[in-house]
Design a protein around this motif. Structure first.
Motif, PDB file in Angstrom:
ATOM      1  N   THR A  31       0.908  -1.108   0.031  1.00 18.45           N
ATOM      2  CA  THR A  31       0.052  -0.050  -0.001  1.00 18.45           C
ATOM      3  C   THR A  31       0.897   1.167  -0.020  1.00 18.45           C
ATOM      4  O   THR A  31       2.116   1.090  -0.047  1.00 18.45           O
ATOM      5  CB  THR A  31      -0.957  -0.106   1.134  1.00 18.45           C
ATOM      6  OG1 THR A  31      -0.021   0.360   2.290  1.00 18.45           O
ATOM      7  CG2 THR A  31      -1.751  -1.294   1.704  1.00 18.45           C
ATOM      8  N   GLU A  32       0.018   2.397  -0.073  1.00 18.70           N
ATOM      9  CA  GLU A  32       0.913   3.746   0.146  1.00 18.70           C
ATOM     10  C   GLU A  32       1.191   4.123   1.533  1.00 18.70           C
ATOM     11  O   GLU A  32       2.121   4.943   1.444  1.00 18.70           O
ATOM     12  CB  GLU A  32       0.012   4.612  -0.431  1.00 18.70           C
ATOM     13  CG  GLU A  32      -1.146   5.023   0.261  1.00 18.70           C
ATOM     14  CD  GLU A  32      -2.078   6.061  -0.249  1.00 18.70           C
ATOM     15  OE1 GLU A  32      -3.074   6.382   0.320  1.00 18.70           O
ATOM     16  OE2 GLU A  32      -1.754   6.584  -1.358  1.00 18.70           O
ATOM     17  N   HIS A  33       1.037   3.310   2.517  1.00 16.68           N
ATOM     18  CA  HIS A  33       1.397   3.499   3.891  1.00 16.68           C
ATOM     19  C   HIS A  33       2.719   3.153   4.175  1.00 16.68           C
ATOM     20  O   HIS A  33       2.807   2.246   5.024  1.00 16.68           O
ATOM     21  CB  HIS A  33       0.103   2.959   4.790  1.00 16.68           C
ATOM     22  CG  HIS A  33      -1.129   3.594   4.435  1.00 16.68           C
ATOM     23  ND1 HIS A  33      -1.637   4.848   4.326  1.00 16.68           N
ATOM     24  CD2 HIS A  33      -2.305   2.815   3.797  1.00 16.68           C
ATOM     25  CE1 HIS A  33      -2.877   4.844   3.869  1.00 16.68           C
ATOM     26  NE2 HIS A  33      -3.502   3.710   3.782  1.00 16.68           N
ATOM     27  N   CYS A  34       3.771   3.775   3.594  1.00 15.49           N
ATOM     28  CA  CYS A  34       5.208   3.459   3.950  1.00 15.49           C
ATOM     29  C   CYS A  34       5.676   3.853   5.272  1.00 15.49           C
ATOM     30  O   CYS A  34       5.466   5.114   5.727  1.00 15.49           O
ATOM     31  CB  CYS A  34       6.001   4.035   2.892  1.00 15.49           C
ATOM     32  SG  CYS A  34       7.559   3.668   3.085  1.00 15.49           S
ATOM     33  N   PHE A  35       6.235   2.943   6.073  1.00 16.35           N
ATOM     34  CA  PHE A  35       6.797   3.328   7.385  1.00 16.35           C
ATOM     35  C   PHE A  35       8.233   2.747   7.401  1.00 16.35           C
ATOM     36  O   PHE A  35       8.362   1.682   7.113  1.00 16.35           O
ATOM     37  CB  PHE A  35       5.835   3.067   8.341  1.00 16.35           C
ATOM     38  CG  PHE A  35       5.651   1.623   8.766  1.00 16.35           C
ATOM     39  CD1 PHE A  35       6.483   0.725   9.583  1.00 16.35           C
ATOM     40  CD2 PHE A  35       4.432   1.090   8.129  1.00 16.35           C
ATOM     41  CE1 PHE A  35       5.870  -0.778   9.689  1.00 16.35           C
ATOM     42  CE2 PHE A  35       4.198  -0.465   8.317  1.00 16.35           C
ATOM     43  CZ  PHE A  35       5.059  -1.133   9.458  1.00 16.35           C
ATOM     44  N   PHE A  36       8.973   2.996   8.525  1.00 19.35           N
ATOM     45  CA  PHE A  36      10.269   2.197   8.872  1.00 19.35           C
ATOM     46  C   PHE A  36      10.093   2.237  10.461  1.00 19.35           C
ATOM     47  O   PHE A  36       9.408   3.087  10.983  1.00 19.35           O
ATOM     48  CB  PHE A  36      11.370   2.941   8.164  1.00 19.35           C
ATOM     49  CG  PHE A  36      11.530   4.505   9.019  1.00 19.35           C
ATOM     50  CD1 PHE A  36      12.432   4.798  10.110  1.00 19.35           C
ATOM     51  CD2 PHE A  36      10.923   5.700   8.324  1.00 19.35           C
ATOM     52  CE1 PHE A  36      12.348   6.124  10.738  1.00 19.35           C
ATOM     53  CE2 PHE A  36      11.065   6.871   8.866  1.00 19.35           C
ATOM     54  CZ  PHE A  36      11.972   7.077  10.094  1.00 19.35           C
ATOM     55  N   TRP A  37      10.641   1.166  10.800  1.00 17.67           N
ATOM     56  CA  TRP A  37      10.600   0.741  12.334  1.00 17.67           C
ATOM     57  C   TRP A  37      12.042   1.436  12.911  1.00 17.67           C
ATOM     58  O   TRP A  37      12.956   1.102  12.449  1.00 17.67           O
ATOM     59  CB  TRP A  37      10.386  -0.656  12.267  1.00 17.67           C
ATOM     60  CG  TRP A  37      10.415  -1.050  13.877  1.00 17.67           C
ATOM     61  CD1 TRP A  37       9.626  -0.615  14.734  1.00 17.67           C
ATOM     62  CD2 TRP A  37      10.919  -2.285  14.486  1.00 17.67           C
ATOM     63  NE1 TRP A  37       9.422  -1.077  15.873  1.00 17.67           N
ATOM     64  CE2 TRP A  37      10.374  -2.242  15.789  1.00 17.67           C
ATOM     65  CE3 TRP A  37      11.918  -3.057  14.217  1.00 17.67           C
ATOM     66  CZ2 TRP A  37      11.018  -3.365  16.787  1.00 17.67           C
ATOM     67  CZ3 TRP A  37      12.538  -3.916  14.994  1.00 17.67           C
ATOM     68  CH2 TRP A  37      11.879  -4.032  16.136  1.00 17.67           C
ATOM     69  N   LEU A  38      11.792   2.077  13.983  1.00 16.77           N
ATOM     70  CA  LEU A  38      13.210   2.504  14.815  1.00 16.77           C
ATOM     71  C   LEU A  38      13.088   1.621  15.893  1.00 16.77           C
ATOM     72  O   LEU A  38      12.613   1.598  16.968  1.00 16.77           O
ATOM     73  CB  LEU A  38      13.160   3.938  15.385  1.00 16.77           C
ATOM     74  CG  LEU A  38      12.884   4.972  14.251  1.00 16.77           C
ATOM     75  CD1 LEU A  38      11.730   5.358  14.045  1.00 16.77           C
ATOM     76  CD2 LEU A  38      14.094   5.995  14.750  1.00 16.77           C
ATOM     77  N   GLY A  39      13.847   0.314  15.679  1.00 22.24           N
ATOM     78  CA  GLY A  39      14.005  -0.786  16.719  1.00 22.24           C
ATOM     79  C   GLY A  39      15.204  -1.758  16.429  1.00 22.24           C
ATOM     80  O   GLY A  39      15.866  -1.279  15.562  1.00 22.24           O
ATOM     81  N   ASP A  40      15.157  -2.567  17.301  1.00 21.87           N
ATOM     82  CA  ASP A  40      16.281  -3.702  17.236  1.00 21.87           C
ATOM     83  C   ASP A  40      15.956  -4.622  16.317  1.00 21.87           C
ATOM     84  O   ASP A  40      15.176  -5.633  16.369  1.00 21.87           O
ATOM     85  CB  ASP A  40      16.303  -4.375  18.541  1.00 21.87           C
ATOM     86  CG  ASP A  40      17.676  -4.925  18.896  1.00 21.87           C
ATOM     87  OD1 ASP A  40      18.221  -5.409  17.958  1.00 21.87           O
ATOM     88  OD2 ASP A  40      18.041  -5.260  20.166  1.00 21.87           O
ATOM     89  N   PRO A  41      16.816  -4.810  15.187  1.00 22.04           N
ATOM     90  CA  PRO A  41      16.672  -5.584  14.168  1.00 22.04           C
ATOM     91  C   PRO A  41      16.759  -7.203  14.546  1.00 22.04           C
ATOM     92  O   PRO A  41      16.150  -8.066  14.016  1.00 22.04           O
ATOM     93  CB  PRO A  41      17.674  -5.161  12.962  1.00 22.04           C
ATOM     94  CG  PRO A  41      18.834  -4.339  13.865  1.00 22.04           C
ATOM     95  CD  PRO A  41      18.074  -3.857  14.978  1.00 22.04           C
ATOM     96  N   THR A  42      17.636  -7.468  15.505  1.00 22.57           N
ATOM     97  CA  THR A  42      18.004  -8.781  15.946  1.00 22.57           C
ATOM     98  C   THR A  42      16.662  -9.611  16.443  1.00 22.57           C
ATOM     99  O   THR A  42      16.537 -10.569  16.476  1.00 22.57           O
ATOM    100  CB  THR A  42      18.876  -8.796  17.349  1.00 22.57           C
ATOM    101  OG1 THR A  42      18.210  -8.147  18.364  1.00 22.57           O
ATOM    102  CG2 THR A  42      20.220  -8.301  16.854  1.00 22.57           C
ATOM    103  N   LEU A  43      15.583  -8.602  16.796  1.00 23.56           N
ATOM    104  CA  LEU A  43      14.353  -9.125  17.047  1.00 23.56           C
ATOM    105  C   LEU A  43      13.614  -9.927  16.005  1.00 23.56           C
ATOM    106  O   LEU A  43      12.698 -10.866  16.157  1.00 23.56           O
ATOM    107  CB  LEU A  43      13.378  -8.069  17.622  1.00 23.56           C
ATOM    108  CG  LEU A  43      13.530  -7.930  19.082  1.00 23.56           C
ATOM    109  CD1 LEU A  43      12.686  -6.418  19.464  1.00 23.56           C
ATOM    110  CD2 LEU A  43      12.856  -8.820  20.217  1.00 23.56           C
ATOM    111  N   LEU A  44      13.792  -9.285  14.711  1.00 26.15           N
ATOM    112  CA  LEU A  44      13.169  -9.876  13.611  1.00 26.15           C
ATOM    113  C   LEU A  44      13.903 -10.966  12.615  1.00 26.15           C
ATOM    114  O   LEU A  44      13.585 -11.339  11.622  1.00 26.15           O
ATOM    115  CB  LEU A  44      12.840  -8.662  12.696  1.00 26.15           C
ATOM    116  CG  LEU A  44      12.021  -7.384  13.484  1.00 26.15           C
ATOM    117  CD1 LEU A  44      11.718  -6.507  12.271  1.00 26.15           C
ATOM    118  CD2 LEU A  44      10.759  -8.000  14.208  1.00 26.15           C
TER     119      LEU A  44
END
Length: 333
Positions: A31-44
Motif C-alpha cells: 500500500t501507500e502507507h510506507c513506514f520504517f521501524w526504529l527498533g532492534d533488528p535482532t528481534l526480527l
C-alpha cells in the motif's frame, strides 16, 4: 512516494509491539502507507525480510519487499513478557529519534508502539506518558492535547493523566476553550473538515440538572461554550454524559470534548477497542498510536507468535497518521 515515510517506534520490546510491527508491515507492504521501524533488528531475525537503512528516504525503495529498520539496539537481552528498565534507554531513544526526524521533515509523522509507563518510570523517565514527552521534544509543553478516534467516535479529554480529583479541581473555562480551539484546528487541518461540530460534555450527572447536581456547568462550562461561539467555533452543550454517546447523538457532532480522561475513553473503547487510535494534537508534527497497551501477558517470541495480538489498532494508527500527514500538507499548499 509523494511524501516522506512514517516513523514507527520500538515501544517496549518485551511487549506485543514487535509482533504488531511485523503484522502491520505484512498488511501494508503493498500500500501507500510506507513506514520504517526504529527498533532492534535482532528481534526480527528470520521472521520477515528486513532491510537496515541509515536514513528515512531509503524506506520507500524497499518497503514492498522488506521492512525498513533504522536500528536502535537494546542493551539487554529481550525476553517477551518480561520487561526491564535496563532497555528503557533504547525505548526512549527510539521516540526521541522519531520526533527529530519528523521535525526535520524526513518522516511525515510518528506512530508509537505501546510503552510501559511504570517500567520507564523505574529507569528515571520523568514523564507520565508518551504525550507529555512528545510535547517536551517538540518544545510545546502544556499545549499537548489527546484525541482518541475510531470510526464510531472522536473524543478529546480536557485533562489527561491526572487523578479524577485533580481533573475536577483544575477544570477552568480557559482550559476548555484552549482544548476546544486545538481540537477544532486539528479537525480542519488534519481531518479535512470545513466546519467541525463539537459537542461539549457536562461534568455532573444530567449536566448538572440546572444546578441541582453541581454548579460547574453554569460557572465554568457554559461560559467557555459562549466564548467559543463568539470566536466562530461550532461548540454546543453542555450535554449529559450518559446520553451524548448514544448512536443517534454521535451523528450530530464530529468530536466530543470531555471533562476528564475516562469520561471520553470509556465510551470510545467500549464502542471500538480494535480500531481506536490515540492522536496527540497541539504538536507541530503528526503523532498517532494504537489505543492499547503492551499486553505483556500474551507477548511471545516472534519465532512462535501468540497470534493473540491484534494489529488492527496499529494498522489504523498508521493509516490515520498517513492521512493526517497528507491533509496537513494539502492544507499548507
Amino acid at each position: 512516494m509523494t511524501k516522506a515515510p512514517l516513523a514507527l517506534t520500538l515501544g517496549d520490546p518485551a511487549g506485543i509491539g514487535p509482533e504488531l510491527t511485523v503484522s502491520a508491515w505484512e498488511i501494508l507492504k503493498n500500500t501507500e502507507h510506507c513506514f520504517f521501524w526504529l527498533g532492534d533488528p535482532t528481534l526480527l531475525d528470520g521472521v520477515i525480510p528486513t532491510q537496515l537503512i541509515s536514513a528515512p528516504e531509503e524506506a520507500a525503495g524497499v518497503f514492498a519487499t522488506a521492512l525498513p529498520v533504522l536500528p536502535i539496539y537494546c542493551p539487554v537481552t529481550i525476553v517477551p513478557g518480561q520487561p526491564t528498565p535496563s532497555n528503557a534507554p533504547a525505548v526512549i531513544e527510539s521516540i526521541r529519534k522519531a520526533v527529530e526526524l519528523a521535525l526535520t521533515g524526513s518522516a511525515s509523522g510518528v506512530v508509537t508502539n505501546p510503552i510501559a509507563k511504570h517500567i520507564l518510570a523505574e529507569s528515571g523517565f520523568p514523564h507520565p506518558g508518551h504525550t507529555e514527552f512528545l510535547a517536551q521534544l517538540c518544545s510545546v509543553s502544556g499545549q499537548e492535547i489527546m484525541m482518541l478516534a475510531s470510526p464510531e467516535l472522536r473524543v478529546v479529554p480536557v485533562s489527561i493523566h491526572v487523578s479524577l480529583q485533580n481533573a475536577i479541581h483544575s477544570l477552568t473555562a480557559e482550559r476548555i476553550i484552549t482544548v476546544t480551539r486545538i481540537a477544532n484546528k486539528a479537525l480542519t487541518q488534519d481531518f479535512g473538515l470545513k466546519n467541525p461540530k463539537l459537542a461539549i460534555a457536562g461534568l455532573n450527572p444530567h449536566a448538572g440538572e440546572s444546578g441541582l447536581m453541581g454548579h460547574e456547568e453554569h460557572s465554568i462550562i457554559i461560559p467557555a461554550i459562549n466564548a467559543l461561539k463568539e470566536e466562530g467555533i461550532d461548540a454546543q452543550g453542555p450535554y449529559p454524559p450518559d446520553t451524548m454517546f448514544a448512536a443517534h447523538a454521535r451523528t450530530q457532532y464530529d468530536a466530543a470534548i470531555c471533562m476528564y480522561h475516562d469520561q471520553g475513553l470509556i465510551p470510545l473503547k467500549t464502542l471500538d477497542m480494535t480500531q481506536g487510535v490515540n492522536i496527540t494534537l497541539g504538536l507541530p508534527i503528526v503523532r498517532t498510536s494504537p489505543d492499547h497497551g503492551t499486553a505483556f501477558d500474551i507477548a511471545q517470541p516472534l519465532s512462535a507468535p501468540s497470534k493473540k495480538a491484534d494489529a488492527r489498532s496499529l494498522v489504523a494508527a498508521i493509516r490515520t497518521a498517513s492521512k493526517m500527514a497528507h491533509n496537513r500538507k494539502e492544507k499548507a499548499l
